[in-house]
Design an enzyme around this catalytic site. Sequence first.
Site, PDB file in Angstrom:
ATOM      1  N   ASP A 159       0.616  -1.026  -0.147  1.00 32.97           N
ATOM      2  CA  ASP A 159      -0.226  -0.058  -0.122  1.00 32.97           C
ATOM      3  C   ASP A 159       0.882   1.139   0.010  1.00 32.97           C
ATOM      4  OD1 ASP A 159      -2.152   1.858  -0.226  1.00 32.97           O
ATOM      5  OD2 ASP A 159      -2.075   1.740   2.526  1.00 32.97           O
TER       6      ASP A 159
ATOM      7  N   LYS B 181       1.298   7.745   0.552  1.00 32.64           N
ATOM      8  CA  LYS B 181       2.559   7.900   1.927  1.00 32.64           C
ATOM      9  C   LYS B 181       3.689   8.826   1.817  1.00 32.64           C
ATOM     10  CE  LYS B 181      -0.181   3.736   4.221  1.00 32.64           C
ATOM     11  NZ  LYS B 181      -0.607   3.764   4.253  1.00 32.64           N
TER      12      LYS B 181
ATOM     13  N   ASP C 295       0.581  -4.959   4.767  1.00 31.15           N
ATOM     14  CA  ASP C 295      -0.776  -5.028   4.398  1.00 31.15           C
ATOM     15  C   ASP C 295      -2.626  -5.610   4.337  1.00 31.15           C
ATOM     16  OD1 ASP C 295      -2.758  -2.775   4.639  1.00 31.15           O
ATOM     17  OD2 ASP C 295      -2.834  -2.262   3.693  1.00 31.15           O
TER      18      ASP C 295
ATOM     19  N   ASP D  36      -6.034   6.476  -0.407  1.00 34.72           N
ATOM     20  CA  ASP D  36      -5.363   5.388   0.963  1.00 34.72           C
ATOM     21  C   ASP D  36      -6.371   4.990   2.052  1.00 34.72           C
ATOM     22  OD1 ASP D  36      -3.118   4.407   1.970  1.00 34.72           O
ATOM     23  OD2 ASP D  36      -2.353   5.830   3.664  1.00 34.72           O
TER      24      ASP D  36
ATOM     25  N   GLU E 100      -8.042   2.509   0.777  1.00 28.89           N
ATOM     26  CA  GLU E 100      -8.469   1.351  -0.126  1.00 28.89           C
ATOM     27  C   GLU E 100      -8.629   0.280  -0.146  1.00 28.89           C
ATOM     28  OE1 GLU E 100      -5.305  -0.131   1.690  1.00 28.89           O
ATOM     29  OE2 GLU E 100      -5.503   2.032   0.975  1.00 28.89           O
TER      30      GLU E 100
ATOM     31  N   ARG F 138     -11.081  -0.328   2.091  1.00 33.17           N
ATOM     32  CA  ARG F 138     -12.338  -0.710   2.448  1.00 33.17           C
ATOM     33  C   ARG F 138     -13.132  -1.058   1.419  1.00 33.17           C
ATOM     34  NH1 ARG F 138     -12.782   4.402   5.336  1.00 33.17           N
ATOM     35  NH2 ARG F 138     -11.447   3.959   6.409  1.00 33.17           N
TER      36      ARG F 138
END
Length: 498
Positions: free
Chosen positions: A269, A276, A287, A346, A348, A350
């Site tokens: 991620d 990030k 992640d 970011d 993502e 969900r």
Amino acid sequence: MPTTDVPPITLSASVPRQLDALVVGLAEASDAEILIGLPEDVAKSLSKTTGLEPIALARRFGASAKPGRTALLAGPAGLRVVVVGVGPIDVTPEQVRRAVGAAVRLVAGLPASAPQVVAISLETAEPQVIKGAAEGALLGAYSYRPATGEAAGISQLVLVSPSRKPEARQALDLAATTAKAVNTARDWVNTPANLLYPESFADDARQLARGAKIGIELWDDKALERDGFGGILAVGGGSHRKPRLLKLSYAPRGARFHLALIGKGITFDAGGLDLKTADGMYTMKCDMAGAAAILAAVTAIAELGLRIRVTAWAAMAENMPSGTAFRPSDVLTMYGGKTVENGNSDAEGRLVMADALAKASEEKPDLVLDVATLTGACMVALGERVAGLMARDDQTADLVLDAAEAAGEQFWQLPIPEDARPKLESKVADLKSTGDKYGGALTAAAFLSEFVPTDIPWGHLDIAGPAFNSGAAYDYTPSGGTGAAVRTLIALAHALAN
């Protein structure tokens, strides 16, 4: 494919003579401390060599009854004796799990010319304490070793117990299967993202499942597009490594309860276009820990032959920035037709979870649980060692909390308040993926709940904190991937099996 396995572990009525290391306990009893499990011949040898009683010798080298405190003594004929604090003499399984984990982890890290044979002598007799001791030993022996790594530190574990009951053997077998699953999840989480990506992750899980009575179904990027998985496709669209959705199905004859598990499998991620920071990105190979947990757990459940139907859905993608990445304010059409305005690229996890939740719900399972390293907000609320639990009803929450307690994992129930859903209102879609800056873990849960029909019991496990240990190892927990939630899921399946 993860290569680390657990060393063999056996039960013995007495301490074997051929040993490299022996683990004994130091416990609080009334107003004194007592040594547990030290054989008489070893005690005499220590006294003869040093002129001190063993407990005095242990204290000189830093031993105490404080749980997890270890001291290393030189025993006869090169035997390493580890004295570990277990706390009060009336131990719990988790006390023993932590103590034994700390002791075996110490032994595993000692220099040795060959892999070591280790005995654990704590006078364990109750099945749950035997299981705790065995799990602590097997989890404490873990070390992530890539293909070019060093040889294993421990070749065999022996658990000394006076019990000869069948329940003792069953507890040992359950511990071995559970620890193997936890270590599989740890290996997946620890694998660098250039080696573990959606395609290879799915292939690894399929290879693992082929050895069990598990059905396998895979959606590649073309199948995802054909069937309308808009969330998974959007998140994976910025990477040249295409997304995947993997379904593993275990359906033994006679099973009456259907448990659906959904796991977040973001193999790396970067944050997408909402990039990030460098520091925040470094550990983001972790992640996919939710997907690792459910895939390892369902394989263990099948290996144990539990009479419960379990379906695991792992939504796998790599979230990268590029000219094909999805954007903030994009409107996505999710599986099932619901539209979502993307609030932050970011956030993502969900989105991929929503697709999988909607698909899993079509089978009308008796319980849906999703597991994800979902929000930093949950870590702010609960720290790095406690996972968050959110559920529609207290009965579902209690089932998970009871399983977590039995497994020795820490979960804390958080609410899904009435004001969470209004924060997700959108002017251009059915809902928005993010709310305001407050209560981020709660609004994330409210978002996920929109993709599970209200007549299906549902719970959400946010393991963002405990899934990855960025600090030093402790107890049976290594640095790096921890295998969080695997033990709880297996314990839950045990409780629900008929």
